[in-house]
Design a protein around this motif. Structure first.
Motif, PDB file in Angstrom:
ATOM      1  N   ILE A 220      39.075 -13.175 -41.456  1.00 44.19           N
ATOM      2  CA  ILE A 220      39.255 -12.090 -40.487  1.00 44.19           C
ATOM      3  C   ILE A 220      39.370 -12.700 -39.100  1.00 44.19           C
ATOM      4  O   ILE A 220      38.686 -13.657 -38.777  1.00 44.19           O
ATOM      5  N   PHE A 221      40.239 -12.124 -38.302  1.00 44.14           N
ATOM      6  CA  PHE A 221      40.335 -12.529 -36.911  1.00 44.14           C
ATOM      7  C   PHE A 221      39.485 -11.585 -36.080  1.00 44.14           C
ATOM      8  O   PHE A 221      39.562 -10.375 -36.246  1.00 44.14           O
ATOM      9  N   PRO A 222      38.678 -12.125 -35.166  1.00 49.62           N
ATOM     10  CA  PRO A 222      37.770 -11.260 -34.397  1.00 49.62           C
ATOM     11  C   PRO A 222      38.486 -10.093 -33.737  1.00 49.62           C
ATOM     12  O   PRO A 222      37.948  -8.997 -33.685  1.00 49.62           O
ATOM     13  N   GLN A 223      39.712 -10.326 -33.233  1.00 49.31           N
ATOM     14  CA  GLN A 223      40.360  -9.220 -32.545  1.00 49.31           C
ATOM     15  C   GLN A 223      40.624  -8.062 -33.485  1.00 49.31           C
ATOM     16  O   GLN A 223      40.650  -6.913 -33.083  1.00 49.31           O
ATOM     17  N   GLN A 224      40.819  -8.374 -34.764  1.00 51.28           N
ATOM     18  CA  GLN A 224      41.040  -7.279 -35.705  1.00 51.28           C
ATOM     19  C   GLN A 224      39.791  -6.432 -35.846  1.00 51.28           C
ATOM     20  O   GLN A 224      39.864  -5.205 -35.943  1.00 51.28           O
TER      21      GLN A 224
END
Lengths: 328, 388, 292
Positions: C138-142
């Motif tokens: 997972i990307f934090p911005q997501q």
């Protein structure tokens, strides 16, 4: 209606006559540039009249006219380029293909009304554009196809002049048929459906059948316009048939006047002329036509046709052949 | 004559039908030469074409300031074709039949150009293509059409040659699904076959994607050592951004539309994203290089544009046209210009290689420059002249 | 790795579609009209954020708030100038008018900001390398986007159903006349509705902008997806629109990877056409139907 203040006297017949003569002599007096622009205007007259029949007279909010225009253009063009048919066969065949597709799409659309119909046809228009772009084994994809020029042998005229007069003749036929159609019983059935489908049913009007007829007619017009378009421009690319094209068509019909055939004729000429004047100012085109359409809906819902009908002698379009018409 | 009207009408009808399509010496007077161009002046692709037209304009302005060509000053007229055939045909007809130029120097978007080409050939007007790389415009050869910009296939062959020269074995390709992309992926496939190379990955993307992480992940899974990007900025920026995000960092090579590496880096998130990125394009020098400094000053002064590599292409095109006009002599005709161009050899200030036209090959420029971002500036790092 | 990324990415974009769709549905339930320029509210909202944060250098969080406020003001303006006059008109007038408005806004945006793509970066505290969570990348911005989006949606649905303001909106939708009679200022309710919807769209744009690209043309494609979500869930059905949004988001992501990259664009259209032909009331049933 006769209580409205008459602003000036300019019978429709004179204007139509002047327009007729004007379009007829353009190839004799002006350069190929003007012939081209006038030809584009003629094609859009056919488009606008067809759209008016289904949108203005029958009240069906359809966004699919641009698609059928595109199908007509692609069908005619591809038959000429890939199947090597001469234009005289490709054109009727292309129109027929567009009509068949128009009717096939209309069948499920018959059940939908108002907002749902608008939504479905918008989605369909975008879907068709996607098909034009991605079905490239058939449509040549994004780069489109170049159409070979027409041959008018044995007449000693160059192709642009030939296709111009062909378009001119088709426009006369199309407008004549449309005027007679809307004055007939069929036309009145269309208007009844527009005003209230339930009431129309109560009057024993076979609503689905008449709706289908309206779709059919607009498909024929759009397909024919498309076939001419591909011949005049000499190329078909998908970008030509996007949502902006539909906005232009709506402008023509709404500004000209819903439910007024001559209004659509004027609207088509005006919009194409305006677009040409805005050449080189494309951003202004989006803003300009968006604004034009918006202002028409807000302030002049009947379009200029209604304005003319109220204030200028001789512009009323009647639904039946009354003695009033004969007296003029 | 008793009834002149029918006679006159018949005569004009005949003349309209028989309208001659060769205009003898139009667009030229003892003191002026009219040159026309039709490009996408508005619309999404205009940022690529307007600088090219401006570059050509600067060259013409210089020539006029020095007294013109054999005493004639150039009048350069532009029409907008909006990159659509219907608008393009209108633009070219307006040029040919209302403006009546001597020759046409320019022409952009291939979508519109394919429809404009038959009109130009029918009117027998010489056309120097300075901005459109579509192969189909100059191949097969037409006596009226010459190109001063390297055609699409040179970019495809060139980019592969770069990979081979760099000794890369695992080649991945990412390309976009539009006419421009198609014009490059097909010669690239051809080139790959000729060299007997099988790419480890070949991914298609839409020209306006929102998220290319899936594509980056798929390419990463194939473990390439070089990625060939046949993309426009709208797709290249997300690709570089998302590749960097997932840790895909082999050498990446792009083509002409990506020449503004500094802008691309900004969009992709910073100079680190283009550390291994190089661009192969139809230009000889970076916009900050000394060799083009004088042109940069002139363009900035006259137009206020941010000088970029598209201006270089326009300048080269303008110089090609001027050279052709000079060689046509003090009494030029369209025939003479065509003859002069069919054997023209010359050098432009802004291309690394020379122009060379032959009677059977009107693609007169085939040298591409290679660029990278060094210390925040686009710098030339090499050149290549691919062959088929 | 690819599949889980696709699911997460699909859920994230699905959350945004749902957020935009909720705005559409709130307007539809209250005023009885669908706003075809809603996508342009999103687009303009995104450009506001771009202007504040990138062009003027305002820090991220204030930019976000400013942009949402500006979006709300856009909604109010549209109401005053366009929607108010057409509230009682047949659907055709409103549809055509909002389509025209969308082109007008698109043209103005192109003129003001240019047609090339713009990028709004996330603040550095948020963006960064992917994180592994339970074996999923997972990307934090997501997570930020998803979190804020879900919060907004839940809050809105609760507001609409349980607060007095929400009930006032529903009452106005049921019967304008009755609402007048009990002293509801109907025009005010409508204005507030349009403003709220525009603000919502702006919020979605601001959240989504760093993950995508901002051009004047994104409005329409977003509108289609929001419409697909709404139609799928049942026109006028708020929870339905939310579910629809997630379904569309995930379907798109999977189609793009496993069928064709271009299938992403077309899934929304196909969904709309299929649903309207096969079961126009959608998965969960339409609500707030005006007699057409």
């Amino acid at each position: 209606m006769s209580n409205a203040k008459r602003l000036f006297w300019l019978p429709r017949g004179y204007v139509i006559g002047a327009g007729f003569v004007g379009f007829a002599v353009i190839p004799l007096l002006l350069s190929q540039y003007y012939i081209f622009i006038a030809n584009i205007a003629l094609i859009h007259i056919v488009l606008a009249v067809g759209l008016n029949i289904v949108l203005g007279f029958t009240g069906q909010l359809v966004f699919a006219n641009g698609v059928l225009f595109g199908v007509g253009a692609y069908a005619t063009g591809l038959l000429m380029v890939d199947a090597h048919w001469p234009f005289w066969f490709a054109f009727p065949a292309g129109t027929a293909i567009a009509t068949i597709i128009g009717v096939l799409v209309a069948l499920p659309a018959l059940r939908l009304r108002g907002l749902y119909l608008a939504l479905a046809t918008v989605a369909f228009a975008q879907f068709a554009l996607w098909v034009f772009i991605h079905f490239d084994s058939l449509t040549h994809g994004v780069s489109g196809a170049v159409i070979p020029p027409l041959n008018f042998a044995p007449l000693p005229i160059i192709p642009p002049v030939g296709i111009y007069y062909l378009s001119f003749v088709l426009v006369i036929v199309a407008v004549y048929l449309a005027i007679n159609l809307v004055r007939s019983r069929i036309g009145r059935a269309f208007v009844a459906i527009r005003e209230s489908e339930r009431a129309a049913e109560a009057l024993a009007i076979d609503v689905p059948r008449y709706k289908l007829l309206a779709y059919f007619i607009s498909a024929v017009y759009a397909g024919a316009a498309g076939g001419l378009f591909s011949a005049v421009v000499g190329a078909v690319v998908p970008d030509q048939f996007n949502l902006f094209q539909i906005v232009l068509q709506f402008c023509m019909v709404l500004v000209g006047g819903i439910g007024m055939i001559w209004g659509s004729v004027l609207g088509a000429i005006a919009v194409i002329g305006l677009q040409e004047m805005l050449r080189g100012l494309r951003e202004l085109q989006e803003v300009g036509f968006g604004l034009l359409l918006l202002l028409t809906v807000l302030f002049l819902p009947g379009g200029f046709g209604a304005f003319l009908a109220k204030h200028v002698a001789g512009w009323r379009e009647n639904l039946r052949n009354t003695s009033e018409d004969h007296a003029r | 004559m008793r009834k002149p009207l029918p006679f006159v009408l018949a005569l004009s009808l005949c003349s309209a039908g028989f309208a001659p399509s060769v205009f003898a010496e139009e667009g030229i007077t003892p003191t002026t030469i009219k040159i026309g161009t039709m490009v996408a002046l508005t619309g999404p692709l205009s940022p690529l074409f307007i600088p090219q037209v401006n570059g050509t304009q600067i060259v013409f302005d210089e020539v006029n300031a020095a007294g013109g060509i054999h005493g004639r000053k150039i009048e350069y007229i532009r029409e907008d074709d909006e990159c659509l055939p219907a608008r393009g045909v209108g633009a070219i007809k307006k040029l040919i039949y209302e403006v009546k130029p001597f020759i046409i120097v320019g022409g952009g978007c291939s979508n519109a150009a394919i429809a404009e080409k038959p009109e130009i050939i029918a009117a027998k007007i010489p056309w120097i293509i300075t901005a459109s790389t579509a192969d189909g415009l100059t191949d097969p050869v037409s006596p009226y059409i010459f190109s001063s910009i390297s055609p699409a296939w040179t970019e495809a062959y060139g980019i592969l040659q770069l990979a081979i020269d760099d000794k890369k074995q695992r080649i991945a390709v990412v390309y976009q699904t539009d006419a421009w992309g198609k014009a490059r992926i097909e010669p690239l496939r051809e080139a790959l076959k000729k060299k007997g190379i099988v790419p480890v990955a070949m991914e298609e993307v839409s020209p306006e994607p929102t998220d290319l992480t899936p594509t980056a992940l798929k390419i990463q899974a194939a473990n390439p050592d070089i990625v060939l990007m046949l993309l426009y900025p709208k797709a290249a920026v997300p690709f570089l951004r998302d590749s960097f995000k997932v840790g895909l960092k082999p050498t990446m090579v792009g083509v002409s539309p990506l020449l503004e590496i500094d802008q691309i880096a900004k969009g992709a998130g910073g100079p680190e994203t283009v550390a291994n990125f190089r661009v192969l394009g139809a230009a000889g020098y970076g916009p900050e290089d000394a060799q083009v400094a004088q042109w940069k000053a002139k363009v900035e002064k006259r137009f206020g544009d941010r000088f970029n590599l598209y201006h270089l292409q326009g300048i080269a095109g303008g110089q090609f046209a001027v050279e052709a006009l000079r060689r046509a002599g003090p009494d030029p005709t369209r025939e003479k210009i065509l003859t002069a161009m069919s054997t023209l050899e010359a050098k432009a200030d802004t291309y690394a290689g020379p122009f060379k036209c032959t009677p059977t090959d009107h693609q007169c420029q085939k040298t591409l420059g290679i660029f990278a971002l060094k210390d925040g500036r686009i710098t030339g790092v090499g050149q290549t002249t691919p062959s088929r | 790795m690819l599949l889980t990324y696709l699911l997460v990415s699909g859920i994230t974009s699905g959350a945004m579609y749902a957020l935009v769709a909720v705005g559409l549905v709130i307007c539809y339930r209250t005023t009885g009209h669908l706003n075809f320029s809603h996508g342009e509210m999103y687009m303009v909202g995104g450009y506001f954020a771009f202007t504040f944060h990138v062009l003027w250098g305002v820090p991220y969080l204030p930019s976000l708030i400013l942009a949402v406020v500006a979006g709300g003001v856009m909604g109010l303006l549209s109401d005053r100038l366009v929607f108010r006059r057409l509230i009682k008109a047949p659907p055709m007038a409103m549809v055509v008018a909002t389509v025209a408005l969308s082109f007008l806004l698109k043209g103005i945006a192109r003129f003001l900001w240019g047609g090339q793509g713009e990028f709004v970066p996330f603040p550095s505290i948020v963006s960064g390398a992917p994180v592994q969570f339970l074996g999923v990348t997972i990307f934090p911005q997501q997570t930020v986007v998803l979190g804020v989006g879900l919060l907004a949606m839940v809050a809105l649905t609760l507001l609409f159903r349980n607060t007095r303001a929400g009930k006032t909106m529903q009452a106005t939708a049921e019967s304008q006349r009755a609402a007048y009679l009990v002293g509801v200022r109907v025009e005010r309710v409508y204005s507030a509705t349009w403003a709220a919807a525009a603000a919502l769209a702006t919020l979605a744009a601001v959240l989504m902008a760093p993950l995508t690209q901002l051009t004047p043309d994104i409005g329409f494609s977003l509108l289609i997806k929001a419409l697909a979500a709404t139609v799928l869930g049942g026109l006028g059905n708020m929870p339905g629109a939310i579910v629809g949004g997630f379904v569309i988001g995930i379907t798109e992501a999977l189609a793009a990877a496993y069928i064709d990259s271009t299938a992403q664009d077309v899934s929304a259209f196909v969904v709309i056409m299929l649903v309207l032909v096969v079961k126009p009331t959608g998965l969960f049933g339409a609500k707030g139907q005006r007699d057409v």
